[in-house]
Structure formats: C-alpha cells, structure tokens
Design an enzyme around this catalytic site. Sequence first.
Site, PDB file in Angstrom:
ATOM      1  N   LYS A  24      -1.818   5.536   6.469  1.00 33.78           N
ATOM      2  CA  LYS A  24      -2.298   4.289   5.860  1.00 33.78           C
ATOM      3  C   LYS A  24      -2.955   4.626   4.526  1.00 33.78           C
ATOM      4  O   LYS A  24      -3.914   5.388   4.460  1.00 33.78           O
ATOM      5  CB  LYS A  24      -3.292   3.592   6.781  1.00 33.78           C
ATOM      6  N   ARG A  83      -7.353  -9.325   2.804  1.00 31.23           N
ATOM      7  CA  ARG A  83      -8.820  -9.414   2.808  1.00 31.23           C
ATOM      8  C   ARG A  83      -9.277 -10.863   2.760  1.00 31.23           C
ATOM      9  O   ARG A  83     -10.312 -11.212   3.329  1.00 31.23           O
ATOM     10  CB  ARG A  83      -9.386  -8.578   1.657  1.00 31.23           C
ATOM     11  N   ARG A 100     -12.076   2.153   0.079  1.00 27.24           N
ATOM     12  CA  ARG A 100     -11.871   2.954   1.281  1.00 27.24           C
ATOM     13  C   ARG A 100     -11.173   4.276   0.970  1.00 27.24           C
ATOM     14  O   ARG A 100     -10.491   4.844   1.819  1.00 27.24           O
ATOM     15  CB  ARG A 100     -11.056   2.145   2.296  1.00 27.24           C
ATOM     16  N   GLU A 157      -0.650  13.933   8.973  1.00 30.89           N
ATOM     17  CA  GLU A 157      -1.403  12.928   9.730  1.00 30.89           C
ATOM     18  C   GLU A 157      -0.588  12.412  10.923  1.00 30.89           C
ATOM     19  O   GLU A 157      -1.105  12.239  12.025  1.00 30.89           O
ATOM     20  CB  GLU A 157      -1.780  11.755   8.807  1.00 30.89           C
ATOM     21  N   LYS A 164       1.837   2.461   6.379  1.00 31.80           N
ATOM     22  CA  LYS A 164       1.322   1.216   5.794  1.00 31.80           C
ATOM     23  C   LYS A 164       0.721   1.526   4.436  1.00 31.80           C
ATOM     24  O   LYS A 164      -0.113   2.448   4.345  1.00 31.80           O
ATOM     25  CB  LYS A 164       0.265   0.611   6.721  1.00 31.80           C
ATOM     26  N   SER A 187       0.474  -7.777   3.273  1.00 34.46           N
ATOM     27  CA  SER A 187       0.189  -9.071   2.653  1.00 34.46           C
ATOM     28  C   SER A 187       0.556  -9.134   1.174  1.00 34.46           C
ATOM     29  O   SER A 187       1.103 -10.141   0.706  1.00 34.46           O
ATOM     30  CB  SER A 187      -1.294  -9.398   2.817  1.00 34.46           C
ATOM     31  N   TYR A 228       4.906 -10.684   8.059  1.00 37.08           N
ATOM     32  CA  TYR A 228       4.521 -12.093   8.160  1.00 37.08           C
ATOM     33  C   TYR A 228       5.744 -13.002   8.124  1.00 37.08           C
ATOM     34  O   TYR A 228       5.638 -14.190   8.429  1.00 37.08           O
ATOM     35  CB  TYR A 228       3.541 -12.437   7.031  1.00 37.08           C
TER      36      TYR A 228
END
Length: 331
Positions: free
Chosen positions: A200, A210, A221, A237, A252, A281, A320
């Site tokens: 990610k 958000r 982040r 990872e 992602k 998104s 979505y």
Amino acid sequence: MSEIDRPVLRPRRLRTTPAMRDLVAETTLRPAQLVLPLFVREGATEPTPISSMPGVVQHTRETLRKAATEAAEAGLRGVMLFGIPEAKDAVGSGGTDPDGILNVAIADVVAEVGDALVVMSDLCLDEFTDHGHCGVLTADGRVDNDATLERYAEMARVQAAVGANLVGPSGMMDGQVAVIREALDAAGHLDTGILAYSAKYASAFYGPFREAVDSSLEGDRRTYQQDARNSRESVREVLLDIEQGADIVMVKPALPYLDVLRRVADAVGELGVPVAAYNISGEYAMVEAAAANGWIDREPAILETLTAIRRAGADVILTYWALEAAGLLRD
C-alpha cells in the site's frame, strides 16, 4: 503492392468479429472477480452523496443491507465495509466497540446475505482516530507500531466475532498479519481469513476516499505507507505477509502501480496465493470527471480500466464500479 510483397502473417484475422475476439481473448473479466467497497455512517437516516465520487454514498444501516443484497444478485462475490463513526478519539475506540458502526454493519450484512457474499471488513484505525492516522501515536506524534498492533489484534477479534469472512489490515504496520493471525486463532476464529494490504503506497490518489470516511488526518502517512519510487520493496512486503499467514495479498492503488501488481503476481504465482488490487477513489474520480466533461466514453473506459488491472495480474479487484461493471459485463 505486388503479390510477392503481400504479408503472409496477418494477426488481424483474429480480430475480425466480436465472436473471434472473444474466442481468443487472453484476459477474462467476470462479476465474481469484483468486490464492492461500501461506506456506512453511524446515525445516518438517509444516504449521503460523496461529492468527489459521483454515484457513491455513505449508507445508512438499512440502505447498506439493500446494497449488499443488490451486489449478491448482480453476481458479485464480495463487499468491503468501511464505517464512519459519530465520535472519534486518540486510540480509535469505535473500531473495537462491538456496538460500533463498522461492527454492527458487518453483522447486518452477514445476516442479510449469508454465504452469498464474502463479507470483508477494513481493519484499520484511521476512520476512528481523531488524528486520522492508522495507529496509536506516541507523545511526540509518531505512529507507535507495536502499540498499534495490540489495537489491531482486538479489532480483528471483534470483527471476526460479528461474522467477517475476511479482515483487511490496511495500516502497513510491521508484523500486523502475524499478530492478527495469532489473535484470530487464539479466539477460535480459524476460518476467518486475512486480506492483507501488503503493498500500500503513500499515494496522491486517496483524496476522495478521505472525504468518504470524513478523515481527520493531520500530516501524511509516509513513515508507514510505501514510497512510490520503490517496487522491490513491495515484493518483500508481500512475501513477509504470506509468511505471517496472509490468505490474499493486495496492491493499492492499482492503476499507477500496474508494474508492481505484475511483479507481485509473478512472485507469488507458484505459492498459489491470490492477488487483489484496489481500484481506488482517485482513479474512479478521474474517469468520472473526464466522462462528465465529455472527454472520454465512460462505460468502455470503466471496462478497459478493470481489464487492465486483471491483465496486470489481479485475481480480485476492489472497485467502486463493481455493481455497474457487473451489469455491463452481463449486457
């Protein structure tokens, strides 16, 4: 052109008709490969549109149940649930409250659709913390990895107890999969799987999300999500998460990281671990905005986008557009 100059090899022969193109298509896209992310807002009495994601809403508990039923009837096989609480605090208490919005929503959807859908739940604190980070903070404002793992373990136990089929740790804390697997097994939730957000990235494309979860994020982040300049790191990872017990691994975002997705799919192919990708998104919003302005043909762009993610190596796609795409594929 003379007879002797004419090409002998004509790849266009395999493109002449829709039936021919379907016959030799290398990549398939089916509704069962798509997962619909859904948002549910605590205390909501009617769905609330998300302005940056046309067609997507924050659901009430009642409309969430209806959306899950519609997803199952459309041939989708999964939903990913996100909760938006009325109150937040420093440690994200709402995420581990059995009566918190995400946990009651999981129970609602499981009761509504049974085994017709794989009910997945976001396992992260960012929607529930007043600072918007994915974990517990130290006194000087850093994310405390190990203290956060304790919160994740409790969150996993609660989500499994209310019926989640797959928990989705998305916080990118070191060791999160191992701690969650141990917590689930110790609590007797041996059949609850882990969809690990293994690769990610700290991306510029999360903005609309958000808004969707009323994020309270302060800062960024970058100290725990991956650097966009790296791809070898993603394979590391992913392999660490598989070693710790991940049942599915995920990349992602999807579109800016199709090369990473391909690299991950190649790395885990012989291990038999499914690979997911999240069509996020910002990717959704870009296509919707371009289509609204008449710059692209919307429905073909949706299917081309999802096909590209499949072609790059995804077995499962969170998007979505899942419900709409299922209809387009059926038609």
